[in-house]
Design a protein around this motif. Sequence first.
Motif, short mmCIF file in Angstrom:
data_model
loop_
_atom_site.label_atom_id
_atom_site.label_comp_id
_atom_site.label_asym_id
_atom_site.label_seq_id
_atom_site.Cartn_x
_atom_site.Cartn_y
_atom_site.Cartn_z
N PHE C 51 3.57 -31.70 21.99
CA PHE C 51 4.29 -32.32 20.88
C PHE C 51 5.19 -33.45 21.39
CE2 PHE C 51 7.85 -32.76 18.00
CZ PHE C 51 7.30 -32.65 16.73
N ALA C 53 4.99 -35.08 24.21
CA ALA C 53 4.18 -36.15 24.79
C ALA C 53 3.60 -37.05 23.69
CB ALA C 53 3.05 -35.56 25.63
N TYR C 54 3.12 -36.42 22.62
CA TYR C 54 2.52 -37.20 21.52
C TYR C 54 3.60 -38.03 20.82
CZ TYR C 54 -1.76 -37.75 18.71
OH TYR C 54 -2.90 -38.24 18.14
N ALA C 57 4.53 -40.93 23.00
CA ALA C 57 3.45 -41.92 23.06
C ALA C 57 3.51 -42.86 21.86
CB ALA C 57 2.09 -41.23 23.14
N LEU C 58 3.88 -42.32 20.71
CA LEU C 58 3.92 -43.13 19.48
C LEU C 58 5.27 -43.81 19.28
CD1 LEU C 58 2.12 -40.63 17.09
CD2 LEU C 58 1.18 -42.76 17.99
N ARG C 61 6.41 -46.28 22.29
CA ARG C 61 5.47 -47.36 22.59
C ARG C 61 6.04 -48.71 22.15
NH1 ARG C 61 -0.26 -48.75 22.78
NH2 ARG C 61 -0.63 -50.36 21.24
N ASP C 153 -4.37 -53.25 15.28
CA ASP C 153 -3.66 -52.39 16.22
C ASP C 153 -2.32 -51.92 15.64
OD1 ASP C 153 -5.21 -51.90 18.53
OD2 ASP C 153 -3.46 -52.34 19.78
N TRP C 156 -3.04 -49.09 13.35
CA TRP C 156 -3.17 -47.83 14.10
C TRP C 156 -1.78 -47.24 14.35
CZ3 TRP C 156 -7.69 -45.71 16.83
CH2 TRP C 156 -7.37 -44.63 17.68
N ASP C 157 -0.86 -48.10 14.82
CA ASP C 157 0.49 -47.60 15.13
C ASP C 157 1.17 -47.01 13.89
OD1 ASP C 157 0.60 -48.22 17.90
OD2 ASP C 157 0.91 -50.32 17.42
N GLY C 159 -0.28 -45.96 11.09
CA GLY C 159 -0.99 -44.77 10.62
C GLY C 159 -0.81 -43.57 11.53
N ALA C 160 -0.76 -43.83 12.83
CA ALA C 160 -0.64 -42.72 13.78
C ALA C 160 0.72 -42.04 13.67
CB ALA C 160 -0.88 -43.21 15.21
N ALA C 163 0.46 -39.92 10.69
CA ALA C 163 -0.40 -38.77 10.98
C ALA C 163 0.33 -37.74 11.84
CB ALA C 163 -1.68 -39.24 11.68
N PHE C 164 1.08 -38.23 12.83
CA PHE C 164 1.80 -37.29 13.69
C PHE C 164 2.85 -36.52 12.88
CE2 PHE C 164 5.33 -36.14 16.46
CZ PHE C 164 4.66 -35.33 17.36
N TYR D 8 -12.04 -50.31 15.24
CA TYR D 8 -11.55 -49.86 16.54
C TYR D 8 -12.70 -49.54 17.47
CZ TYR D 8 -7.41 -49.53 13.61
OH TYR D 8 -6.39 -49.81 12.75
N ALA D 50 -2.23 -36.45 24.97
CA ALA D 50 -1.40 -35.53 24.18
C ALA D 50 -2.25 -34.82 23.13
CB ALA D 50 -0.25 -36.31 23.50
N TYR D 54 -2.68 -30.82 23.03
CA TYR D 54 -2.26 -30.08 21.82
C TYR D 54 -3.43 -29.26 21.29
CZ TYR D 54 1.53 -29.57 18.38
OH TYR D 54 2.56 -29.10 17.62
N LEU D 167 -3.03 -33.89 11.28
CA LEU D 167 -2.94 -35.08 12.12
C LEU D 167 -4.34 -35.61 12.45
CD1 LEU D 167 -2.02 -36.99 14.49
CD2 LEU D 167 -1.75 -34.94 15.88
N ARG D 170 -6.31 -37.27 9.66
CA ARG D 170 -5.78 -38.59 9.30
C ARG D 170 -6.17 -39.65 10.33
NH1 ARG D 170 -3.27 -34.84 6.75
NH2 ARG D 170 -2.24 -35.21 4.75
N MET D 171 -6.16 -39.29 11.60
CA MET D 171 -6.58 -40.25 12.62
C MET D 171 -8.08 -40.57 12.48
SD MET D 171 -3.94 -41.24 14.09
CE MET D 171 -4.83 -42.35 15.18
N LEU D 174 -8.44 -42.82 9.44
CA LEU D 174 -7.88 -44.14 9.74
C LEU D 174 -8.81 -44.94 10.63
CD1 LEU D 174 -5.39 -46.10 9.97
CD2 LEU D 174 -4.66 -44.72 11.92
#
Lengths: 196, 196, 196, 196, 196, 196
Positions: C51, C53-54, C57-58, C61, C153, C156-157, C159-160, C163-164, D8, D50, D54, D167, D170-171, D174
């Motif tokens: 969790f 780490a994810y 990462a988002l 970044r 890109d 993606w950021d 949406g991610a 999503a997270f 992507y 990650a 997970y 999550l 959704r990824m 997306l």
Amino acid sequence: MTAQTDRYPVPDINSLPGDMKDMLLEVQEKSGFVPNVFLKLARRPDEFRAFVAYHDALMLRENSLSKAEKEMIVVATSAVNGCLYCIVAHGAILRIYSKNPRLADQLAANPAKAEITPRQRAMIDFAMMVAIDSAEIADSDFEMLHEHGFTDDDAWDIGAIAAFFALSNRMANLSNMMPNEEFYLMGRVPREKKKG
Amino acid sequence: MTAQTDRYPVPDINSLPGDMKDMLLEVQEKSGFVPNVFLKLARRPDEFRAFVAYHDALMLRENSLSKAEKEMIVVATSAVNGCLYCIVAHGAILRIYSKNPRLADQLAANPAKAEITPRQRAMIDFAMMVAIDSAEIADSDFEMLHEHGFTDDDAWDIGAIAAFFALSNRMANLSNMMPNEEFYLMGRVPREKKKG
Amino acid sequence: MTAQTDRYPVPDINSLPGDMKDMLLEVQEKSGFVPNVFLKLARRPDEFRAFVAYHDALMLRENSLSKAEKEMIVVATSAVNGCLYCIVAHGAILRIYSKNPRLADQLAANPAKAEITPRQRAMIDFAMMVAIDSAEIADSDFEMLHEHGFTDDDAWDIGAIAAFFALSNRMANLSNMMPNEEFYLMGRVPREKKKG
Amino acid sequence: MTAQTDRYPVPDINSLPGDMKDMLLEVQEKSGFVPNVFLKLARRPDEFRAFVAYHDALMLRENSLSKAEKEMIVVATSAVNGCLYCIVAHGAILRIYSKNPRLADQLAANPAKAEITPRQRAMIDFAMMVAIDSAEIADSDFEMLHEHGFTDDDAWDIGAIAAFFALSNRMANLSNMMPNEEFYLMGRVPREKKKG
Amino acid sequence: MTAQTDRYPVPDINSLPGDMKDMLLEVQEKSGFVPNVFLKLARRPDEFRAFVAYHDALMLRENSLSKAEKEMIVVATSAVNGCLYCIVAHGAILRIYSKNPRLADQLAANPAKAEITPRQRAMIDFAMMVAIDSAEIADSDFEMLHEHGFTDDDAWDIGAIAAFFALSNRMANLSNMMPNEEFYLMGRVPREKKKG
Amino acid sequence: MTAQTDRYPVPDINSLPGDMKDMLLEVQEKSGFVPNVFLKLARRPDEFRAFVAYHDALMLRENSLSKAEKEMIVVATSAVNGCLYCIVAHGAILRIYSKNPRLADQLAANPAKAEITPRQRAMIDFAMMVAIDSAEIADSDFEMLHEHGFTDDDAWDIGAIAAFFALSNRMANLSNMMPNEEFYLMGRVPREKKKG
């Protein structure tokens, strides 16, 4: 029998404060009966007076909406709120004002099939937005009204009627308000027959 | 900038009818500012007066709901209607009445996580039913209230507040009513600090 | 009391694996408290580490989204998921990054009324699409972002993050995660006052 | 052609960091192909790692859920999120673990018609609550699980899988992740036929 | 004018195949007019014949549902589908069969307020389940019917009427089918008055 | 075991009226098995015959929709209605007609990810409108079809299939109709393998 118990018995008209008693007797004199909305709300005199004042401020106000158009908004938005009392009572008034005996049933069932002008359809669409999803009202909703000649002040009038009946519909559903029998037929047959 | 254009400029207080002007100045004297709800609605004096009368009939009425509980209903139902003004303004009042600086944010986010009693949760559940799906109110909803000691008259009080803010939330969303900056912080910090 | 029983007691920090203990003590040192999200998830060390780490990462970044914009996405999408913890905790962080003490409350209540730019509104709309109805994402949603200068890109950021937090919100609701008291006030008052 | 443009492109495996390259080659060796989820997410190495960590923490964890039951949760919740990739890929894995070639299609279409035990149905109902309406999770949802012998720790496991695929779904939506062709047939025909 | 263009003009009765022509003339003879549903569907003779056969198999079948009860199901489920034609046309038939001029308007507006028995309310609730969310039909829905003396065969009859009008409502909405003017008033006034 | 009790046992084929018996034996001869839809509905011969007649009028009609396209509509609309039987049985037929073994699973999971042409996507979108929200069908929906070369008569065909399966899906869900095992694999593997 009805599915919801009636928990709020209506008060005796003679037990009400003078101003309310006078008003109800006047309505009875004029219409031949007292609409149940007045009897139901009369158990709370302060709420009753504010309700009537608010209603009159919106529905009697002279503006670019005709009397029939105001009632169209009431019927269409009351239908999405599942308010039997308002659909039937205001449906009756709409039939009388519009002289179209089909219009109220159409607006209650599905505004997309109603015999209304594109301008009236835009009015109903805006009212529905206020009734159902006011949080998402956007500039595009106002622009849709402008395209049909409505001003921002007209938007306020349309939206305020939808907002007031959001209150009214909820009070009717809460208090198990049932339409007076008279409303169901009113405006469906020519006047002389009804009196005959 | 905001996403919705503000179409309804507020009138100059000095241009308002005497009773309204007096009222607004009194509020300003007492609170240090005039809540935007009054300024926005003042452009329609008749609607303004009925709104204030209705609000006071419900919110100032002495009944089995505490002042804080009435505001809990307002905050929770305003949140499902996406009404920024009412969440923030009544959230402030709730913080002051409840002396719990977290409660308003909790009720706005998710009543299931709020620091309230089971009785208050039943009250909120009933209010939500009125706010979201009043057409489906059933005897079981009243019975849930009875189990927590509420009477049918209490049910009316709870439901009527939810119904009134169904109106109020829609007018705020329609008119792009923004909360006064003062409300955001009010009740979050101890009094003396705020004044210090 | 709360409406949902707390079924997942937090472990003693000293009982945790060394890497987690070190991390939590570092957070406490820096912030003055340990956010409850870490304590709740710590009962499952492998999930905890993934969790964090994810999240990092988002959220850490470097990209075309400012720190405040990332938090805007978190607050707005957490609100539609009814996640009290994330609204309050990330609302605090958003206030600090944006230096706007009103913004978090606005985004949680109704993004349409928030003090954000049209570009940020497009970002929020895209995030909401991912949060609520990702199955229907279409080319037109990406084109809306492009119109405001966002790349695929960036999409993606955005949406991610949505999503997270779809994951994070669900874990918070499941585990009855309550916001630390500190978060409610954080970023609402100037720094010196808070310490005084 | 597909309705959503693929924005992507997947990176060349040889261009990836060593740990990821090794992992993907190992998967290819074992399965005969590299599932597209790895290729799509590989463009973001930190998110990739990650995600895998997970996923493994939840899906490889030894607990009272069988491997097939974990995949049942994935298929049912991915279906309500409209995630083609996860329905097809995890449907394949479910067919293999459950040795029931019909089960995945049933859970994707309508869990109420699936060939599962009442205990598994309770598990799916809880997972659906987390997937669809986690804000409303209540004690009664946990009690339903307890009636079928699940503990609160099992509830965490069930809910966390639903949350993780909230999550993941959704990824996939997306990023326009499409299932590898191999997944569609996998587990539908006896092993020897497939190889023959 | 109407909001939806009428794209499917009705054929000349004399151009229809003999069996259909005979049937329509017989209806006209008996009712004084040809209901628009027949005229609209007549452009597709095979669909027309199957529609009439299916309708008669369900609505003329002798079973434990009275003629009025069958029409109650039609009106209530047509209302949730927003089908103006079926609400108005079958509302008329319901008024005639039930001899209650208010019942159709009540069921269309809100079944919870309709003057029906608890047994009929259970029937309507089951029909609504079929109309709105048939995927979730569960044993508990059948048990609710059993408690009011309905058998599983009765459940089929109730559900099949709701299912047939799911088709009928969609065809009416698609083809812009408008109710004949006669239906609006039918059954609202005593017979002799209408003829007088 | 299944979650819903099967309340409607299928009749013995030999006990059926001659025309139905002949038809079922012919189907068995041709397909190797009798699809459960026929067995379930056979308990009501009049409904059975009307159902088959209506189905054939729509699905066998020669028009601008290919056989595969008709089945695409069935699969996509049955999925939103959660009808296991129709998804699996008509998914099999779609695989055979389209010669694409992935298409049915794609349309059931998420039409936005299906390997279809823009014209077919418009067809599916229109069918979905009929399936989900037929009350709101508007001129713009027809215009979307026209842009892809469909006529108003094609719109009827598309919509009528969606409408017929609105009925069919509800009957399948009501009667706990389960797909024959044969359907799950049909069309997924080349013919010779299946027979070998």
